[in-house]
Design a protein around this motif. Structure first.
Motif, PDB file in Angstrom:
ATOM      1  N   UNK A  84       9.639  -9.944 -25.574  1.00 28.67           N
ATOM      2  CA  UNK A  84       8.840  -8.846 -25.023  1.00 28.67           C
ATOM      3  C   UNK A  84       8.489  -9.129 -23.570  1.00 28.67           C
ATOM      4  N   UNK A  85       8.186 -10.385 -23.268  1.00 30.85           N
ATOM      5  CA  UNK A  85       7.874 -10.774 -21.888  1.00 30.85           C
ATOM      6  C   UNK A  85       9.079 -10.518 -20.978  1.00 30.85           C
ATOM      7  N   UNK A  86      10.248 -10.815 -21.504  1.00 28.00           N
ATOM      8  CA  UNK A  86      11.464 -10.591 -20.723  1.00 28.00           C
ATOM      9  C   UNK A  86      11.668  -9.107 -20.471  1.00 28.00           C
ATOM     10  N   UNK A  87      11.398  -8.303 -21.481  1.00 23.77           N
ATOM     11  CA  UNK A  87      11.521  -6.848 -21.333  1.00 23.77           C
ATOM     12  C   UNK A  87      10.614  -6.342 -20.216  1.00 23.77           C
ATOM     13  N   UNK A  88       9.424  -6.968 -20.099  1.00 24.97           N
ATOM     14  CA  UNK A  88       8.484  -6.549 -19.067  1.00 24.97           C
ATOM     15  C   UNK A  88       8.913  -7.044 -17.691  1.00 24.97           C
ATOM     16  N   UNK A  89       9.492  -8.242 -17.662  1.00 30.30           N
ATOM     17  CA  UNK A  89       9.865  -8.850 -16.388  1.00 30.30           C
ATOM     18  C   UNK A  89      11.165  -8.283 -15.820  1.00 30.30           C
ATOM     19  N   UNK A  90      12.082  -7.944 -16.691  1.00 30.31           N
ATOM     20  CA  UNK A  90      13.418  -7.514 -16.259  1.00 30.31           C
ATOM     21  C   UNK A  90      13.425  -6.437 -15.178  1.00 30.31           C
ATOM     22  N   UNK A  91      12.720  -5.301 -15.384  1.00 34.12           N
ATOM     23  CA  UNK A  91      12.753  -4.257 -14.359  1.00 34.12           C
ATOM     24  C   UNK A  91      12.120  -4.690 -13.048  1.00 34.12           C
ATOM     25  N   UNK A  92      11.103  -5.567 -13.118  1.00 27.08           N
ATOM     26  CA  UNK A  92      10.444  -6.050 -11.904  1.00 27.08           C
ATOM     27  C   UNK A  92      11.391  -6.949 -11.119  1.00 27.08           C
ATOM     28  N   UNK A  93      12.036  -7.842 -11.852  1.00 25.67           N
ATOM     29  CA  UNK A  93      12.992  -8.751 -11.211  1.00 25.67           C
ATOM     30  C   UNK A  93      14.147  -7.953 -10.614  1.00 25.67           C
ATOM     31  N   UNK A  94      14.579  -6.944 -11.359  1.00 23.57           N
ATOM     32  CA  UNK A  94      15.680  -6.110 -10.894  1.00 23.57           C
ATOM     33  C   UNK A  94      15.329  -5.416  -9.588  1.00 23.57           C
ATOM     34  N   UNK A  95      14.111  -4.838  -9.549  1.00 18.59           N
ATOM     35  CA  UNK A  95      13.678  -4.143  -8.336  1.00 18.59           C
ATOM     36  C   UNK A  95      13.576  -5.090  -7.154  1.00 18.59           C
ATOM     37  N   UNK A  96      13.017  -6.276  -7.413  1.00 17.78           N
ATOM     38  CA  UNK A  96      12.865  -7.251  -6.342  1.00 17.78           C
ATOM     39  C   UNK A  96      14.220  -7.673  -5.790  1.00 17.78           C
ATOM     40  N   UNK A  97      15.132  -7.958  -6.683  1.00 18.12           N
ATOM     41  CA  UNK A  97      16.456  -8.421  -6.258  1.00 18.12           C
ATOM     42  C   UNK A  97      17.246  -7.338  -5.533  1.00 18.12           C
ATOM     43  N   UNK A  98      17.201  -6.131  -6.030  1.00 15.66           N
ATOM     44  CA  UNK A  98      17.981  -5.066  -5.395  1.00 15.66           C
ATOM     45  C   UNK A  98      17.487  -4.752  -3.991  1.00 15.66           C
ATOM     46  N   UNK A  99      16.192  -4.970  -3.749  1.00 14.31           N
ATOM     47  CA  UNK A  99      15.656  -4.679  -2.420  1.00 14.31           C
ATOM     48  C   UNK A  99      15.685  -5.895  -1.503  1.00 14.31           C
ATOM     49  N   UNK A 100      15.517  -7.077  -2.079  1.00 15.72           N
ATOM     50  CA  UNK A 100      15.401  -8.272  -1.250  1.00 15.72           C
ATOM     51  C   UNK A 100      16.715  -9.031  -1.065  1.00 15.72           C
ATOM     52  N   UNK A 101      17.600  -8.933  -2.014  1.00 16.30           N
ATOM     53  CA  UNK A 101      18.875  -9.643  -1.916  1.00 16.30           C
ATOM     54  C   UNK A 101      19.790  -8.958  -0.905  1.00 16.30           C
ATOM     55  N   UNK A 102      20.182  -9.702   0.118  1.00 15.54           N
ATOM     56  CA  UNK A 102      20.965  -9.099   1.195  1.00 15.54           C
ATOM     57  C   UNK A 102      22.449  -9.420   1.125  1.00 15.54           C
TER      58      UNK A 102
END
Length: 144
Positions: A84-102
Motif C-alpha cells: 500500500x505504501x508503494x501504491x502511494x509513493x509510485x505516482x509521487x516518484x513518477x511525477x518527480x522523475x518525469x519533471x526532474x530527470x533530464x
DNA sequence: GTTCTAACA
DNA sequence: TGTTAGAA
C-alpha cells in the motif's frame, strides 16, 4: 488513423489478465488470489456472478509487490501494508522523475550518470545521480 | 481446458 | 494454504 493517447503510449489499464495468467506471472496461487480478494487485499475488475476474475495492470503490480514482501518473510497483512505504501509513493516518484530527470549519460559499461538538472535557480551547480556496479549515489557538479 | 465455489484425510 | 469435488 488510431489516435495515440498523449499521457502514456501504453494504456496499461486496458491490459487485463486472467487468474491463471496472474498466477503464472507472479507465482501466487489462484487459491491465494481468491483469498486475498476475500480479505479485501486486492480486487478484480468488476464482473458478474461467478464469472472468471480479471485483473488490470495496477492490480498485477500490487500482487507482485505483496508477493515480494511475503518472500522476504513478512506476514500477509504486513506485506499488504508495505504494498500500500508503494501504491502511494509510485505516482509521487513518477511525477518527480518525469519533471526532474533530464537525461542519461553513459560513462562506462558499468557506470551511468542521471542528469537531475540544476541544484537551484542560481544554475551554478548540477545534480547527478550515479549508478556504478549496482551502487547508487549523488554528485554535485560546479558549473563554470 | 480453465475457473468458480465450497469444503476438508 | 493446498487440494479436491462437481458445475459452469
Amino acid at each position: 488513423m488510431e489516435e495515440i493517447p498523449e499521457k502514456s503510449f501504453l494504456a496499461t489499464d486496458k491490459l487485463i489478465f486472467g487468474i491463471g495468467q496472474v498466477s503464472k506471472i507472479t507465482g501466487v496461487s489462484s487459491r491465494q488470489l481468491r483469498y486475498w480478494e476475500q480479505q479485501k487485499y486486492i480486487s478484480a475488475i468488476q464482473t458478474k456472478k461467478g464469472a472468471s476474475r480479471q485483473y488490470n495492470m495496477h492490480t498485477l503490480i500490487r500482487i507482485v509487490n505483496i508477493q515480494r514482501f511475503l518472500n522476504r518473510g513478512f506476514t500477509l497483512s504486513a506485506a499488504v501494508e508495505k504494498a500500500l505504501k508503494i501504491d502511494e509513493a509510485a505516482p509521487v516518484v513518477k511525477q518527480f522523475m518525469t519533471t526532474q530527470f533530464k537525461g542519461l549519460k553513459k560513462e562506462a559499461d558499468n557506470k551511468f550518470l542521471l542528469d537531475f538538472g540544476y541544484l537551484d535557480n542560481s544554475k551554478k551547480q548540477r545534480v547527478w545521480g550515479i549508478i556504478e556496479n549496482g551502487e547508487t549515489s549523488f554528485e554535485i557538479e560546479d558549473i563554470s
